[in-house]
Write a protein that holds these residues in place. Structure first.
Motif, PDB file in Angstrom:
ATOM      1  N   LEU A  12       0.646  -1.034   0.016  1.00 21.25           N
ATOM      2  CA  LEU A  12      -0.079  -0.046  -0.189  1.00 21.25           C
ATOM      3  C   LEU A  12       0.897   1.295   0.183  1.00 21.25           C
ATOM      4  CD1 LEU A  12      -3.068  -1.473   2.656  1.00 21.25           C
ATOM      5  CD2 LEU A  12      -2.831  -0.726  -0.474  1.00 21.25           C
ATOM      6  N   TYR A  18      -1.661  -2.788  -4.692  1.00 19.42           N
ATOM      7  CA  TYR A  18      -1.676  -3.780  -3.718  1.00 19.42           C
ATOM      8  C   TYR A  18      -3.246  -4.963  -4.257  1.00 19.42           C
ATOM      9  CZ  TYR A  18      -2.403  -6.953   0.695  1.00 19.42           C
ATOM     10  OH  TYR A  18      -3.134  -7.805   1.134  1.00 19.42           O
ATOM     11  N   GLU A  32     -10.248   0.199  -6.020  1.00 18.01           N
ATOM     12  CA  GLU A  32     -10.104   1.504  -5.245  1.00 18.01           C
ATOM     13  C   GLU A  32      -8.953   2.203  -5.925  1.00 18.01           C
ATOM     14  OE1 GLU A  32      -9.963   1.629  -1.153  1.00 18.01           O
ATOM     15  OE2 GLU A  32     -11.250  -0.321  -1.384  1.00 18.01           O
ATOM     16  N   SER A  33      -8.252   3.219  -6.228  1.00 17.97           N
ATOM     17  CA  SER A  33      -7.394   3.737  -6.703  1.00 17.97           C
ATOM     18  C   SER A  33      -7.416   5.040  -6.585  1.00 17.97           C
ATOM     19  CB  SER A  33      -7.720   3.594  -8.083  1.00 17.97           C
ATOM     20  OG  SER A  33      -6.418   4.835  -8.271  1.00 17.97           O
ATOM     21  N   SER A  62      -9.378  -8.389  -6.215  1.00 18.00           N
ATOM     22  CA  SER A  62      -9.674  -6.520  -5.735  1.00 18.00           C
ATOM     23  C   SER A  62      -8.248  -5.759  -5.752  1.00 18.00           C
ATOM     24  CB  SER A  62      -9.936  -6.662  -4.000  1.00 18.00           C
ATOM     25  OG  SER A  62     -10.841  -7.135  -3.975  1.00 18.00           O
ATOM     26  N   ASN A  64      -5.798  -2.050  -5.332  1.00 15.20           N
ATOM     27  CA  ASN A  64      -5.879  -1.155  -4.131  1.00 15.20           C
ATOM     28  C   ASN A  64      -4.552  -0.454  -5.349  1.00 15.20           C
ATOM     29  OD1 ASN A  64      -5.672   0.789  -2.028  1.00 15.20           O
ATOM     30  ND2 ASN A  64      -6.557  -0.388  -0.540  1.00 15.20           N
ATOM     31  N   ASP A  65      -5.354   0.515  -5.608  1.00 12.97           N
ATOM     32  CA  ASP A  65      -4.167   1.019  -6.228  1.00 12.97           C
ATOM     33  C   ASP A  65      -3.677   3.149  -6.076  1.00 12.97           C
ATOM     34  OD1 ASP A  65      -2.622   2.279  -8.417  1.00 12.97           O
ATOM     35  OD2 ASP A  65      -3.773   3.936  -9.465  1.00 12.97           O
ATOM     36  N   ARG A  66      -2.246   2.537  -5.727  1.00 16.76           N
ATOM     37  CA  ARG A  66      -1.594   3.857  -4.667  1.00 16.76           C
ATOM     38  C   ARG A  66      -0.957   4.928  -5.830  1.00 16.76           C
ATOM     39  NH1 ARG A  66      -5.448   3.787  -1.224  1.00 16.76           N
ATOM     40  NH2 ARG A  66      -4.903   3.139   0.365  1.00 16.76           N
TER      41      ARG A  66
END
Length: 87
Positions: A12, A18, A32-33, A62, A64-66
């Protein structure tokens, strides 16, 4: 490729992504980004391409992009898939 267990790849941290994969009926992608508005469609397209390249049909992904770049997203998805496959 058959997905038989949950697996993850990535972190993350900033500029990373992730990815979690798990067995599922059909293909489901949740994203999610921090850049979802600008790049959500491109992220989903990259995930779907990696799934197609690996012939995966039943998986929940799933993401979870940062702020990761495309090659990082693809690498994390592929790594998670390999960790989740039948041995």
């Amino acid at each position: 490729m058959k997905i038989v267990k949950n697996a993850v790849a990535g972190t993350l941290e900033s500029s990373d992504v992730y990815v979690q994969v798990e067995p599922n009926e059909g293909i489901e992608v949740a994203i999610e980004s921090v850049v979802l508005v600008q790049f959500g469609d491109a992220i989903k397209a990259s995930v779907m391409e990696v799934l197609a390249e690996n012939e995966v049909e039943n998986v929940k992904v799933s993401v979870n992009d940062r702020g990761a770049i495309d090659c990082t997203i693809r690498a994390r998805v592929e790594t998670a898939l390999k960790r989740a496959q039948e041995v």
